[in-house]
Design an enzyme around this catalytic site. Structure first.
Site, mmCIF file in Angstrom:
data_model
loop_
_atom_site.group_PDB
_atom_site.id
_atom_site.type_symbol
_atom_site.label_atom_id
_atom_site.label_comp_id
_atom_site.label_asym_id
_atom_site.label_seq_id
_atom_site.Cartn_x
_atom_site.Cartn_y
_atom_site.Cartn_z
ATOM 1 C CG HIS A 58 43.000 35.731 40.814
ATOM 2 N ND1 HIS A 58 43.199 35.483 39.478
ATOM 3 C CD2 HIS A 58 41.655 35.917 40.957
ATOM 4 C CE1 HIS A 58 42.037 35.532 38.847
ATOM 5 N NE2 HIS A 58 41.085 35.787 39.718
ATOM 6 C CG HIS A 60 38.488 34.961 42.259
ATOM 7 N ND1 HIS A 60 38.469 36.132 41.538
ATOM 8 C CD2 HIS A 60 38.228 35.314 43.550
ATOM 9 C CE1 HIS A 60 38.203 37.149 42.359
ATOM 10 N NE2 HIS A 60 38.060 36.674 43.577
ATOM 11 C CG ASP A 62 36.949 32.021 37.751
ATOM 12 O OD1 ASP A 62 37.159 32.451 38.901
ATOM 13 O OD2 ASP A 62 37.087 32.731 36.733
ATOM 14 C CG HIS A 63 41.257 32.240 37.829
ATOM 15 N ND1 HIS A 63 41.866 32.853 36.766
ATOM 16 C CD2 HIS A 63 40.035 32.814 37.960
ATOM 17 C CE1 HIS A 63 41.046 33.778 36.266
ATOM 18 N NE2 HIS A 63 39.925 33.763 36.986
ATOM 19 C CG HIS A 116 40.312 40.463 39.877
ATOM 20 N ND1 HIS A 116 39.014 40.707 39.496
ATOM 21 C CD2 HIS A 116 40.417 39.105 39.996
ATOM 22 C CE1 HIS A 116 38.365 39.552 39.404
ATOM 23 N NE2 HIS A 116 39.192 38.568 39.703
ATOM 24 C CG ASP A 133 40.007 37.030 36.337
ATOM 25 O OD1 ASP A 133 40.298 36.466 35.268
ATOM 26 O OD2 ASP A 133 39.173 36.578 37.147
ATOM 27 C CG HIS A 171 37.352 35.396 32.514
ATOM 28 N ND1 HIS A 171 36.384 34.466 32.814
ATOM 29 C CD2 HIS A 171 38.041 35.616 33.658
ATOM 30 C CE1 HIS A 171 36.488 34.130 34.093
ATOM 31 N NE2 HIS A 171 37.486 34.816 34.638
HETATM 32 FE FE FE Z 1 38.101 34.768 36.749
HETATM 33 ZN ZN ZN Z 2 38.988 36.378 39.325
#
Ligand code: FE
Ligand code: ZN
Length: 260
Positions: A58, A60, A62-63, A116, A133, A171
């Site tokens: 996805h 985001h 942080d990915h 998510h 996530d 995570h």
């Molecule tokens: Fe994340």
């Molecule tokens: Zn995420």
């Protein structure tokens, strides 16, 4: 090294992200959700691997934060869901797609899992599930763009995969997820055992993942909305599973890890 001749590594990134790296005997490797390039670069150099593909679940940051640099320096192909917020991709994936990678030689099935985010996907293959996530150990992702009913349907799809599937979440949230889960199912022996195991792993800074789906079904409250204990605890009348799921997720959003 598993029976397919593949080696799975868990790379820590950012605050609590995991980047999953899968390599074969020839040194060809793929990564999933590289939120930053540094840890991947270091691992590639350390074992002498060449990166052939980058799989994204996805959009985001942080990915995907490390994608551009890794693609530029390695030439790896980028696989991503159809979402304009992921600006660059070589292959856009959709539900039911079978991705046949050549090196490493793996076939992944793509599952669209809204909840998510609206365009979140997972990759399932070689006995591994890269679920970003959506599913966490003893927990699930927050509902940023989906409804509880959508997220529940997504989790139902994951829960139906073979029990021996190794769940590779993005995570390290397991300790706080277990603490929350114990407020829902205080009498769940499997949850108590998992909590003890997770505490020991985290004391040594070790990852609590991957974990099998069969294990998750025994203690993850978000996969257990139909269990008698969860139903009783939520004290909801009727058979509305989505309402139970929504209530669980709401309580998790408000949950704060007790300070010990
Ligand atoms: Fe994340
Ligand atoms: Zn995420």
């Amino acid at each position: 090294m598993n029976e397919n001749g593949l080696h799975l590594s868990t790379l820590s990134a950012l605050a609590d992200n995991y980047i999953w790296l899968l390599a074969d005997r020839t040194g060809a490797a793929i990564v999933v959700d590289p939120g930053e390039a540094g840890p991947v670069r270091a691992e590639l150099a350390r074992i002498g691997l060449r990166l052939t593909a980058i799989l994204l679940t996805h959009h985001h940051a942080d990915h995907i934060g490390g994608v551009e640099e890794l693609a530029k320096t390695t030439g790896a192909r980028i696989y991503a869901p159809r979402d304009e917020r992921i600006a660059v991709a070589d292959v856009r994936v959709a539900d039911g797609d079978m991705l046949r990678l050549e090196s490493p030689d793996i076939c992944f099935e793509v599952l669209e899992l809204p909840g998510h985010t609206r365009s979140h996907v997972a990759y399932f293959g070689a006995g591994l599930l890269f679920c970003g996530d959506t599913l966490f150990s003893a927990g699930c992702g927050r509902l940023f763009e989906g409804t509880p009913a959508q997220m529940l349907a997504s989790l139902d799809r994951l829960a139906a995969l073979p029990g021996e599937t190794q769940v590779c979440c993005a995570h390290e949230y397991t300790l706080s997820n277990c603490a929350f889960a114990r407020t829902i199912e205080p009498g769940n022996a499997a949850l108590a055992a998992r909590t003890t195991q997770v505490q020991a792993l985290r004391e040594h800074g070790a990852a609590t993942l991957p974990v099998t789906l069969a294990d998750e079904r025994t203690y993850n409250p978000f996969l257990r909305v139909d269990s008698a204990e969860v139903i009783a605890h939520l004290d909801r009348s009727g058979n509305d599973r989505a309402a139970r799921f929504a209530e669980l997720r709401r309580r998790k959003d408000e949950f704060r890890m007790p300070v010990s």
